[in-house]
Design an enzyme around this catalytic site. Structure first.
Site, short mmCIF file in Angstrom:
data_model
loop_
_atom_site.label_atom_id
_atom_site.label_comp_id
_atom_site.label_asym_id
_atom_site.label_seq_id
_atom_site.Cartn_x
_atom_site.Cartn_y
_atom_site.Cartn_z
CG ASP A 13 -1.67 -6.80 -4.91
OD1 ASP A 13 -2.36 -5.77 -4.85
OD2 ASP A 13 -0.43 -6.79 -4.81
CE LYS A 16 -7.46 -6.21 -0.82
NZ LYS A 16 -6.24 -6.81 -1.36
N GLY A 40 -4.14 -0.77 -4.48
CA GLY A 40 -4.44 -0.64 -5.91
C GLY A 40 -5.37 -1.77 -6.29
CG HIS A 41 -8.45 -2.30 -4.50
ND1 HIS A 41 -9.17 -1.63 -3.55
CD2 HIS A 41 -7.44 -2.89 -3.84
CE1 HIS A 41 -8.60 -1.80 -2.37
NE2 HIS A 41 -7.55 -2.56 -2.51
CD GLN A 224 -3.07 -1.81 2.40
OE1 GLN A 224 -3.77 -1.46 3.34
NE2 GLN A 224 -2.95 -1.08 1.31
CB THR A 239 0.58 -1.96 5.34
OG1 THR A 239 0.41 -0.57 5.04
CG2 THR A 239 -0.74 -2.54 5.86
N PRO A 304 7.22 -6.25 -10.08
CG PRO A 304 9.12 -7.34 -10.93
CD PRO A 304 8.63 -6.02 -10.41
NE ARG A 305 0.38 -7.51 -7.67
CZ ARG A 305 -0.81 -7.38 -8.25
NH1 ARG A 305 -1.38 -8.41 -8.86
NH2 ARG A 305 -1.44 -6.22 -8.23
CE LYS A 331 -4.85 -12.75 -11.11
NZ LYS A 331 -3.88 -11.66 -10.99
CG LEU A 332 -9.60 -22.37 -10.54
CD1 LEU A 332 -8.98 -22.98 -9.29
CD2 LEU A 332 -11.00 -22.94 -10.75
CB SER A 413 -12.69 -14.99 -9.18
OG SER A 413 -12.38 -14.11 -10.22
P1 GDP Z 1 -6.75 -6.24 -5.07
O1 GDP Z 1 -5.71 -5.26 -4.64
O2 GDP Z 1 -6.98 -7.31 -4.07
O3 GDP Z 1 -8.03 -5.57 -5.48
O4 GDP Z 1 -6.18 -6.97 -6.35
P2 GDP Z 1 -5.45 -6.27 -7.61
O5 GDP Z 1 -6.47 -5.54 -8.38
O6 GDP Z 1 -4.25 -5.53 -7.16
O7 GDP Z 1 -4.90 -7.55 -8.37
C1 GDP Z 1 -5.76 -8.52 -8.87
C2 GDP Z 1 -5.61 -8.56 -10.42
O8 GDP Z 1 -6.14 -9.77 -10.90
C3 GDP Z 1 -6.37 -7.46 -11.12
O9 GDP Z 1 -5.67 -7.06 -12.27
C4 GDP Z 1 -7.70 -8.13 -11.53
O10 GDP Z 1 -8.26 -7.59 -12.70
C5 GDP Z 1 -7.23 -9.53 -11.79
N1 GDP Z 1 -8.20 -10.58 -11.47
C6 GDP Z 1 -9.10 -10.63 -10.46
N2 GDP Z 1 -9.73 -11.82 -10.45
C7 GDP Z 1 -9.24 -12.53 -11.46
C8 GDP Z 1 -9.45 -13.87 -11.95
O11 GDP Z 1 -10.24 -14.63 -11.41
N3 GDP Z 1 -8.71 -14.27 -13.01
C9 GDP Z 1 -7.80 -13.47 -13.64
N4 GDP Z 1 -7.12 -13.95 -14.66
N5 GDP Z 1 -7.57 -12.20 -13.21
C10 GDP Z 1 -8.26 -11.76 -12.14
P1 IMO Z 2 -3.90 -3.92 -2.08
O1 IMO Z 2 -5.03 -3.24 -1.33
C1 IMO Z 2 0.09 -5.67 -1.88
C2 IMO Z 2 2.91 -3.82 0.90
C3 IMO Z 2 4.12 -3.11 0.31
C4 IMO Z 2 5.14 -3.37 1.41
C5 IMO Z 2 4.29 -3.26 2.68
C6 IMO Z 2 4.35 -1.88 3.35
O2 IMO Z 2 -3.81 -3.55 -3.50
O3 IMO Z 2 -3.95 -5.39 -1.82
P2 IMO Z 2 3.28 0.47 2.73
O4 IMO Z 2 3.47 1.36 1.54
O5 IMO Z 2 1.87 0.06 2.95
O6 IMO Z 2 3.90 1.02 3.99
O7 IMO Z 2 4.13 -0.87 2.38
O8 IMO Z 2 2.96 -3.53 2.29
N1 IMO Z 2 1.61 -3.36 0.39
C7 IMO Z 2 0.85 -4.05 -0.46
N2 IMO Z 2 1.08 -5.23 -1.09
N3 IMO Z 2 -1.10 -5.04 -2.04
C8 IMO Z 2 -1.35 -3.89 -1.39
O9 IMO Z 2 -2.58 -3.30 -1.40
C9 IMO Z 2 -0.35 -3.31 -0.59
N4 IMO Z 2 -0.25 -2.18 0.15
C10 IMO Z 2 0.94 -2.24 0.75
O10 IMO Z 2 4.50 -3.70 -0.91
O11 IMO Z 2 5.61 -4.70 1.35
MG MG Z 3 -3.89 -4.51 -5.28
#
Ligand code: GDP
Ligand code: IMO
Ligand code: MG
Length: 434
Positions: A13, A16, A40-41, A224, A239, A304-305, A331-332, A413
Site C-alpha cells: 500500500d 504503487k 488493491g491499487h 504487496q 504473503t 484500518p491500516r 504521501k509526503l 508524491s
Molecule cells: P498500492 O497498493 O501500493 O497501490 O497503494 P494503495 O492504493 O492501496 O494505497 C495508497 C493510497 O494512497 C491510495 O488511496 C492512493 O490514492 C493514495 N495516494 C497515493 N499517493 C498519494 C499521495 O502522495 N498523497 C496522498 N494524500 N494520497 C496518495
Molecule cells: P497491495 O498490492 C498490504 C497482507 C495481508 C496479510 C498478509 C498475507 O495493495 O500493496 P494474503 O491474503 O496475501 O495471504 O495475506 O499480506 N497483504 C497486503 N497488505 N497491501 C497488499 O497489497 C497486501 N496483500 C496482502 O494483510 O498481512
Molecule cells: Mg494496496
C-alpha cells in the site's frame, strides 16, 4: 529505454498503483509478476477512482498493453468482475490485456482452506485478506495446481479438478471444517468463465521477449511489498509470493539480463495491514492522526491500516534485497501538519545495537527503534509538482531519508492525482524514464 521493475519497499500500500499508472506513460507494456486479488491499487484520474486488483495499473493508459504474468494466481471470477467494471468505466481491457497460460487458477475451495488454517485453534493467525491466495500457491508448489492452460482444455481440466477437489474435501472433513459447496457447479461455472478469458490468454513470456527484441520497453509491476515477500519478509507474516525484484523475472519469464533498473516505492511514513512485527508502529494518537490524514484503510478489506514512522533500517534492508536505483516517496502531504517527525535510524535489542534486520519474528518483536526527531514543515505540500516549491524542512526530511537509506529520492508524491508528483530532474529515476 530500459526495462524497469517498480515495487513496494515496505509492507504494501505504498501508492504503487498511482506511480505505475503515472510512469506507464513512458513504457509500451506493463507486466504484473506475482500475487492475486489480495492486491488493491487505488488510482485517481480526475473525477474517476479505479481500484485495480489483478489487472496491471498500466491498463488505464489508452493503447498501452498490460500483461498478467505466470507468477500470479488468478480467480477468473474476480478477474472478470474487475474487467467488466473497468470496461463499463470506458477502459478498453479486452484488446490490451494478455494473460499467461502458465498462471495458476484460484478456486473458491482455496478460500475454504484458508478459513481452515487461519481459524484453527493454536495456529498463529496471519491476518490474511481471505482471498485464498496462500492455499492456491500451496497447490502450485505442491505440483497439483491447475493452470490457465489446463482450465482451457476441457478434458484435462475436468480430470485435474475432480482429483484435486476430492483431496480438499477429504482434508476439510478430517479437520471437521467442511462447508458444503457444490463442486460440480463451480467446475461448470469456471469452464464458462474460461471461455470468456480464452481470447486474452497466450504465452506471455514469448510476448514480452518478442516485444523486447522489437525495441519495446516494459515496466514490471510488483504487488504487496518486500517485507511481505515469502523469502525476505517478516515470515510467517507475509504473503505467499515473491514480491521483491527477483520475482519479476520468475513471474514473467524475462531474464535478469534484460532488466535495466529497479525503483522502490515507499511512503513518507509506514503502514502495515494484518498481523506481524512492526517496530515503528505508533500506537498513540499520532498513529491515529496519520491514519485519518492518510485515509489508511485497506482498499480490499476496508481494515484500518496500522500506522507508524519511517523505518530507515528496514528500507536499507529492502534496498539491498532489491538493488534499488531510486526511491519514490509517496504521501509526503500526509505529514504536513506534524510539529515533529520521528524517523527510525537504527534498532536496539537487549541493550545492543543491531546491524541487520532479525530473521525471527520473536527477535523482531523485541526490537526497540532508535529515533531521530526532525522538525515538521507545518505547511501544505498537497499537490505540489515542483521540488523547489517544497518547504525547507520537507526538503531536509527527504535529504535525511536519502542519507539514512543510502538511496536517492528520485520522485515525491504529494497527492493521489497524476499531476501531484515531482520527478527530480537529473536523478537516476529521471534517466530511467527517458
Ligand atoms: P498500492 O497498493 O501500493 O497501490 O497503494 P494503495 O492504493 O492501496 O494505497 C495508497 C493510497 O494512497 C491510495 O488511496 C492512493 O490514492 C493514495 N495516494 C497515493 N499517493 C498519494 C499521495 O502522495 N498523497 C496522498 N494524500 N494520497 C496518495
Ligand atoms: P497491495 O498490492 C498490504 C497482507 C495481508 C496479510 C498478509 C498475507 O495493495 O500493496 P494474503 O491474503 O496475501 O495471504 O495475506 O499480506 N497483504 C497486503 N497488505 N497491501 C497488499 O497489497 C497486501 N496483500 C496482502 O494483510 O498481512
Ligand atoms: Mg494496496
Amino acid at each position: 529505454m530500459p526495462n524497469v521493475i517498480i515495487l513496494g519497499s515496505q509492507w504494501g500500500d505504498e501508492g504503487k498503483g498511482k506511480i505505475v499508472d503515472l510512469f506507464s506513460e513512458h513504457f509500451d507494456i506493463v507486466a504484473r509478476y506475482q500475487g492475486g486479488h489480495n492486491a488493491g491499487h487505488t488510482v485517481f484520474i480526475g473525477e474517476n477512482r479505479f481500484v485495480l486488483k489483478l489487472v496491471p495499473s498500466g491498463i488505464l493508459r489508452p493503447g498501452k498493453k498490460a500483461v498478467i504474468g505466470n507468477g500470479l494466481v488468478i480467480d477468473p471470477a474476480a478477474l472478470l468482475t474487475e474487467i467488466d467494471a473497468l470496461e463499463s468505466a470506458g477502459v478498453d481491457v479486452k484488446n490490451n490485456l494478455h494473460i499467461s497460460n502458465r498462471a495458476h487458477v484460484l478456486f473458491p475451495v482455496h478460500r475454504m482452506m484458508e478459513r481452515m488454517s487461519e481459524g484453527r485453534a493454536g495456529r498463529v493467525s496471519i491476518g490474511t485478506t481471505s482471498r485464498g491466495i496462500g492455499p492456491c500457491y500451496e497447490d502450485k508448489i505442491a505440483r497439483r495446481g491447475i493452470r490457465i492452460a489446463d482450465l482451457l482444455d476441457c478434458a484435462v481440466f475436468r480430470a485435474q479438478y475432480d482429483s484435486v477437489m476430492e483431496e480438499k474435501v477429504t482434508i476439510a472433513r478430517a479437520f471437521d471444517i467442511y462447508e458444503p459447496i457444490d463442486l460440480a457447479a463451480i467446475r461448470d461455472q469456471y469452464e464458462t468463465l474460461a471461455q470468456r478469458i480464452r481470447p486474452m490468454v497466450c504465452d506471455t513470456a514469448w510476448l514480452l521477449n518478442d516485444a523486447i527484441r522489437a525495441g519495446k520497453c516494459i515496466l514490471f509491476e510488483g504487488a504487496q511489498g518486500t517485507m511481505l515477500d515469502i523469502d525476505h519478509g517478516t515470515y510467517p507474516f507475509v504473503t505467499s509470493s515473491s514480491a521483491s525484484a527477483g520475482g519479476a523475472c520468475t513471474g514473467t519469464g524475462v531474464a535478469p539480463t534484460r532488466i535495466g533498473g529497479v525503483i522502490g516505492v515507499s511512503k513518507a511514513y509506514i503502514t502495515r495491514v494484518g498481523g506481524g512485527p512492526f517496530p515503528t508502529e505508533a500506537l498513540d494518537s499520532q498513529g491515529e492522526r496519520i491514519r485519518q490524514r492518510g485515509n489508511e484503510f485497506g482498499a480490499v478489506t476496508g481494515r484500518p491500516r496500522r500506522c507508524g514512522w519511517f523505518d530507515a533500517p528496514l528500507l536499507r534492508y529492502t534496498a539491498i534485497v532489491n538493488g534499488f536505483d531510486s526511491l519514490v516517496v509517496t504521501k509526503l502531504d500526509v505529514l504536513d501538519d506534524f510539529e515533529k517527525i520521528p524517523v527510525c535510524v537504527g534498532y536496539r535489542s537487549e541493550g545492543r545495537e543491531l546491524r541487520q534486520m532479525p530473521a525471527m519474528v520473536s527477535e523482531m518483536e523485541k526490537v526497540e527503534p532508535i529515533y531521530e526527531c526532525l522538525d515538521g514543515w507545518k505547511s501544505s505540500t498537497f499537490g505540489m509538482a515542483s521540488y523547489d516549491d517544497l518547504p525547507a524542512n520537507a526538503k531536509d526530511y527527504l535529504a535525511f531519508l536519502e542519507t539514512r537509506t543510502g538511496v536517492e529520492v528520485g520522485c515525491i508524491s504529494t497527492g493521489p492525482e497524476r499531476n501531484q508528483t515531482i520527478v527530480r530532474p537529473g536523478s537516476k529515476l529521471d534517466r530511467l524514464l527517458r
